[in-house]
Each structure stands twice: as structure tokens, then as C-alpha cells.
Design a protein around this motif. Structure first.
Motif, PDB file in Angstrom:
ATOM      1  N   CYS A  61       0.839  -1.201   0.000  1.00  0.00           N
ATOM      2  CA  CYS A  61       0.000   0.000   0.000  1.00  0.00           C
ATOM      3  C   CYS A  61       0.876   1.255   0.000  1.00  0.00           C
ATOM      4  CB  CYS A  61      -0.916   0.008   1.223  1.00  0.00           C
ATOM      5  SG  CYS A  61      -2.045  -1.406   1.288  1.00  0.00           S
ATOM      6  N   SER A  62       0.330   2.338  -0.516  1.00  0.00           N
ATOM      7  CA  SER A  62       1.123   3.562  -0.659  1.00  0.00           C
ATOM      8  C   SER A  62       1.551   4.171   0.673  1.00  0.00           C
ATOM      9  CB  SER A  62       0.365   4.594  -1.489  1.00  0.00           C
ATOM     10  OG  SER A  62      -0.870   4.926  -0.886  1.00  0.00           O
ATOM     11  N   GLY A 107      -5.132   3.995   0.010  1.00  0.00           N
ATOM     12  CA  GLY A 107      -3.777   3.468   0.120  1.00  0.00           C
ATOM     13  C   GLY A 107      -3.399   2.877   1.460  1.00  0.00           C
TER      14      GLY A 107
END
Length: 118
Positions: A61-62, A107
Motif C-alpha cells: 500500500c502507498s 492506500g
């Protein structure tokens, strides 16, 4: 007829299943206290912050490693049920275990499953 082709098929099948289970990117933070929770008033995204070490680094995930997960379905029956369950756990001091897989639209690690108990 030789059993060799059958053995080759069985080996290939077992190797594929083993590889698939090893590629599973779920993370399961277990027996944690809820520090905070809430929902955005637009879009149905809710979040829960847990105590303890960071999680989510293997999910890609970001936001990277974090102590917060989210679920994008807060405006559905399932999402409202999850939020009510997490709120009850927060208010009563019960610990939660969550299974996270993939990323939310924002994210963060995405909720898949949860358990509440001591």
C-alpha cells in the motif's frame, strides 16, 4: 501404463498450491487495542488505529507500514456492522484481531475479516 504422468501432474498441482499460498499477502495483527476510529462523511471510508507495532508493509500500500487500516464500505450494512463492532470493542476495552489484504482506495491496508475478544 506408467504412473509417471500422474505423478508429474500431482507434483505440479501441489507445487502450484504451495506457491499460491506463499504468495498470499494477508497480514493479521492479533489481539490489539483500538486507539481511535472514525469514518469520513463522504465516500463511506472508515478507519481504525490499533496499538502495537506497525503492519501492512507486505501489502504494497502507498502509506507503507502503519498502525491504521481502513474499509471502504462503511456506508453498507456490512460496513456499518464492522464500525459498530469496532466501536463496541473500543468502548468496552476488548481486543481485536483483524485480517488485512490489499489496499483501500486511500492506500491503507484493507479490512477483510475481524474478531473481537480477549
Amino acid at each position: 501404463m506408467s504412473n509417471m504422468p500422474l505423478r508429474a501432474v500431482a507434483f505440479t498441482l501441489l507445487a502450484s498450491l504451495s506457491l499460491a499460498s506463499n504468495c498470499r499477502a494477508d497480514e493479521t495483527p492479533a489481539s490489539r487495542n483500538i486507539v481511535s476510529l472514525g469514518c469520513h462523511d463522504v465516500g463511506g471510508t472508515c478507519y481504525v488505529t490499533l496499538d502495537g507495532p506497525s503492519f501492512g508493509s507486505s501489502l504494497g500500500c502507498s502509506v507503507g507500514a502503519t498502525t491504521q487500516f481502513r474499509f471502504d464500505n462503511g456506508n453498507t450494512d456490512e460496513g456499518r456492522r464492522a464500525y459498530a463492532s469496532f466501536l463496541a470493542a473500543y468502548l468496552s476495552g476488548k481486543r481485536v484481531t483483524v485480517d488485512l489484504s490489499g489496499c483501500s482506495t486511500q492506500g491503507y491496508p484493507q479490512l477483510v475479516y475481524y474478531y473481537i475478544g480477549q
